[in-house]
Design a protein around this motif. Structure first.
Motif, short mmCIF file in Angstrom:
data_model
loop_
_atom_site.label_atom_id
_atom_site.label_comp_id
_atom_site.label_asym_id
_atom_site.label_seq_id
_atom_site.Cartn_x
_atom_site.Cartn_y
_atom_site.Cartn_z
N ILE A 53 0.84 -1.20 0.00
CA ILE A 53 0.00 0.00 0.00
C ILE A 53 0.87 1.25 0.00
CG2 ILE A 53 -1.62 1.37 1.37
CD1 ILE A 53 -2.81 -1.37 2.33
N GLU A 54 1.86 1.28 0.87
CA GLU A 54 2.74 2.44 0.96
C GLU A 54 3.47 2.70 -0.34
OE1 GLU A 54 4.93 1.33 4.43
OE2 GLU A 54 3.47 2.24 5.77
N ARG A 55 3.92 1.63 -0.98
CA ARG A 55 4.64 1.77 -2.25
C ARG A 55 3.69 2.24 -3.36
NH1 ARG A 55 7.43 -2.97 -2.41
NH2 ARG A 55 5.57 -4.03 -3.10
N GLU A 56 2.55 1.60 -3.49
CA GLU A 56 1.61 1.93 -4.58
C GLU A 56 0.99 3.31 -4.42
OE1 GLU A 56 -2.57 0.31 -6.41
OE2 GLU A 56 -1.16 -1.17 -5.64
N PHE A 57 0.70 3.70 -3.18
CA PHE A 57 0.01 4.97 -2.94
C PHE A 57 0.96 6.07 -2.49
CE2 PHE A 57 -3.30 1.91 -3.15
CZ PHE A 57 -4.37 2.58 -3.70
N HIS A 58 2.27 5.81 -2.58
CA HIS A 58 3.31 6.80 -2.30
C HIS A 58 3.18 7.41 -0.91
CE1 HIS A 58 4.33 6.36 -6.51
NE2 HIS A 58 3.06 6.59 -6.79
N LEU A 59 2.98 6.54 0.08
CA LEU A 59 2.90 6.99 1.47
C LEU A 59 4.26 6.82 2.13
CD1 LEU A 59 -0.48 5.36 2.51
CD2 LEU A 59 -0.05 7.77 2.07
N PRO A 60 4.63 7.73 2.98
CA PRO A 60 5.88 7.54 3.72
C PRO A 60 5.77 6.31 4.62
CG PRO A 60 4.68 9.45 4.54
CD PRO A 60 3.94 8.95 3.34
N GLY A 61 6.87 5.58 4.76
CA GLY A 61 6.85 4.33 5.52
C GLY A 61 6.54 4.51 6.99
N ASP A 62 5.58 3.78 7.46
CA ASP A 62 5.22 3.69 8.87
C ASP A 62 4.41 2.41 9.04
OD1 ASP A 62 4.69 4.00 11.53
OD2 ASP A 62 3.42 5.76 11.32
N ASP A 63 5.09 1.27 8.82
CA ASP A 63 4.43 -0.02 8.82
C ASP A 63 3.60 -0.26 10.07
OD1 ASP A 63 5.56 -0.64 6.38
OD2 ASP A 63 7.28 -1.64 7.28
N ASP A 64 4.08 0.18 11.21
CA ASP A 64 3.39 -0.09 12.46
C ASP A 64 1.99 0.52 12.48
OD1 ASP A 64 5.55 -1.51 13.38
OD2 ASP A 64 6.40 0.18 14.49
N ALA A 65 1.81 1.65 11.86
CA ALA A 65 0.49 2.29 11.88
C ALA A 65 -0.55 1.45 11.16
CB ALA A 65 0.57 3.68 11.26
N LEU A 66 -0.20 0.92 10.00
CA LEU A 66 -1.18 0.17 9.22
C LEU A 66 -1.44 -1.22 9.77
CD1 LEU A 66 -0.27 1.20 5.56
CD2 LEU A 66 -1.94 2.21 7.11
N ILE A 67 -0.44 -1.85 10.38
CA ILE A 67 -0.67 -3.21 10.86
C ILE A 67 -1.44 -3.26 12.17
CG2 ILE A 67 1.28 -4.20 9.61
CD1 ILE A 67 2.76 -4.36 12.28
N THR A 68 -1.78 -2.10 12.72
CA THR A 68 -2.62 -2.07 13.93
C THR A 68 -4.08 -2.29 13.58
OG1 THR A 68 -2.92 0.32 13.86
CG2 THR A 68 -1.04 -0.51 15.14
N ALA A 69 -4.46 -2.16 12.32
CA ALA A 69 -5.85 -2.33 11.91
C ALA A 69 -6.28 -3.78 12.11
CB ALA A 69 -6.01 -1.93 10.45
N LYS A 70 -7.46 -3.94 12.65
CA LYS A 70 -8.01 -5.27 12.90
C LYS A 70 -8.98 -5.72 11.81
CE LYS A 70 -5.96 -5.56 16.88
NZ LYS A 70 -4.58 -5.95 16.80
N THR A 71 -9.54 -4.76 11.07
CA THR A 71 -10.51 -5.07 10.01
C THR A 71 -10.16 -4.26 8.76
OG1 THR A 71 -12.03 -3.27 10.59
CG2 THR A 71 -12.36 -5.40 11.72
#
Length: 88
Positions: A53-71
């Motif tokens: 997602i970060e690569r395709e949508f050109h978001l700065p890296g912050d993997d921890d923020a996205l992997i906190t999502a449960k749904t």
């Protein structure tokens, strides 16, 4: 041009690409409020998904923020919030 909205359909596509074509049947139908665990995606799969997602949508890296999502709904909301912040 950078896409400014992330949808559940975008997420389904990225999950299918990461898991392979044969592994996407759990993504059929309305998965918005189904937990990633119930869909069969573990933390490693979500880490891979967040990277894509970060690569395709050109978001700065912050993997921890996205992997906190449960749904999927939570993940879509997080990505859209980051897209809005990066566009501001």
């Amino acid at each position: 041009m950078t896409q400014t909205t992330f949808t559940v359909d975008d997420l389904k596509r990225i999950l299918r690409e990461g898991a392979g074509a044969d592994s996407g049947s759990a993504l059929d139908g309305d998965i918005t409020d189904v937990s990633f665990e119930d869909l069969g995606y573990d933390s490693l799969a979500l880490l891979e998904t967040s990277t894509r997602i970060e690569r395709e949508f050109h978001l700065p890296g912050d993997d921890d923020a996205l992997i906190t999502a449960k749904t999927p709904r939570e993940l879509v909301d997080l990505v859209n919030a980051r897209l809005a912040a990066s566009a501001a």
